[in-house]
Design an enzyme around this catalytic site. Sequence first.
Site, short mmCIF file in Angstrom:
data_model
loop_
_atom_site.label_atom_id
_atom_site.label_comp_id
_atom_site.label_asym_id
_atom_site.label_seq_id
_atom_site.Cartn_x
_atom_site.Cartn_y
_atom_site.Cartn_z
N TYR A 102 0.68 5.62 5.60
CA TYR A 102 1.03 3.97 5.96
C TYR A 102 2.56 4.71 6.47
O TYR A 102 2.85 5.58 7.30
CB TYR A 102 1.24 2.76 5.36
CG TYR A 102 0.58 2.70 4.14
CD1 TYR A 102 -0.63 3.15 4.10
CD2 TYR A 102 1.08 3.23 2.67
CE1 TYR A 102 -1.99 2.93 3.72
CE2 TYR A 102 -0.29 2.33 1.95
CZ TYR A 102 -1.77 2.88 2.27
OH TYR A 102 -2.48 2.85 0.96
N TYR A 138 -14.51 -2.30 -2.22
CA TYR A 138 -13.49 -2.21 -2.18
C TYR A 138 -12.60 -2.70 -2.94
O TYR A 138 -11.81 -1.49 -3.62
CB TYR A 138 -12.62 -2.93 -0.18
CG TYR A 138 -11.70 -1.72 -0.88
CD1 TYR A 138 -11.18 -1.44 0.17
CD2 TYR A 138 -10.67 -3.26 -0.72
CE1 TYR A 138 -9.68 -0.95 0.77
CE2 TYR A 138 -9.42 -3.12 -0.71
CZ TYR A 138 -9.09 -1.99 0.24
OH TYR A 138 -7.59 -1.53 0.37
N1 GLN Z 1 -6.28 -2.97 -3.10
C1 GLN Z 1 -4.70 -2.61 -2.74
C2 GLN Z 1 -5.32 -3.81 -1.52
O1 GLN Z 1 -6.35 -3.50 -0.51
C3 GLN Z 1 -5.16 -1.27 -2.02
C4 GLN Z 1 -3.59 -1.49 -1.45
C5 GLN Z 1 -2.75 0.41 -1.41
O2 GLN Z 1 -3.08 0.64 -2.53
N2 GLN Z 1 -2.41 0.13 -0.32
O3 GLN Z 1 -3.87 -4.18 -1.11
#
Ligand code: GLN
Length: 310
Positions: A243, A191
Amino acid sequence: MPDLQAIIDEIHSTLRPRLGEGKVADYIPQLAKVDPHQFGISIATVDGEIFSAGDAATSFSIQSISKVFMLTLALGKIGEQVWARVGREPSGTAFNSIVQLEHEHGIPRNPFINAGAIAVSDIVLAGHQPREAIGEFLRFMRYLADDDTISIDDAVARSEGQTGYRNFALANFMRGFGNLHHPVEHVLGVYFHQCALAMSCSQLAKAGLFLANRGSQAHSGHTVVSPKRARRINALMLTCGHYDGSGDFAYHVGLPGKSGVGGGILAVAPGIGSIAVWSPGLNPVGTSAIGAQALEMLTAKTGWSVFEAG
Ligand code: GLN
């Protein structure tokens, strides 16, 4: 087709005095170092043209935009079974929220909040070592953008690994519910590296073009996904791509989109093209403030919208 070069040049000069608005993501220390006074935009059209303005050739951390491409890989790997592991509903909560996970027995609301994306990384990881899964993702992105120079910024991946407490919490929680099948360190290794992919606006617009082109590569005609799958990924981007700001983005921009805390946004105008914008300052929901503004101006000027026939 309107004069896209003139339109994006005008957007760039209108927004130039506002560069620096918003707040650069600082919970990932490496991202806090990025100069906020940068702005790039590229449009890749289904006819194979590309229009760019500003810092469109500068690489940035694509962060959560990677979730769209990892979902594409996971769907390719296990098809509709993905939906036994993550839902398809907007969350109404922040990207890194944990509140719904317990209520919903470790099944994240959608593949674009962090919990959902971590479950998707777990799916892509199946049958591989983390290094191979990251390699598969990198090859996929290079293939889509037709550019073998694209690479992962290891400093960003490391930085995130050192401070990713919330992501560790989400992953451990899901592992506790049996919704991660691999060790948390392995899944988060994948990830963090997918999020740390560095791309420019022009590379990203090209990589996302299949979503605007009925699932096929524009330059080669190769099928990436079926037209139906492309429509469905677009539907998820529209409803969940920002979101708790997804409704507002749909209202103002009217196109499926996916934001990342590096300040990039990928937007899809079906049948027309894909648009990548980048400016590091974020609004409170973690979407590029100036990037979203640029997309709103672009769709106002072109009339592009998924809510009106072309
Ligand atoms: N790598 C970021 C995290 O996991 C990704 C979050 C995002 O881009 N909204 O917090």
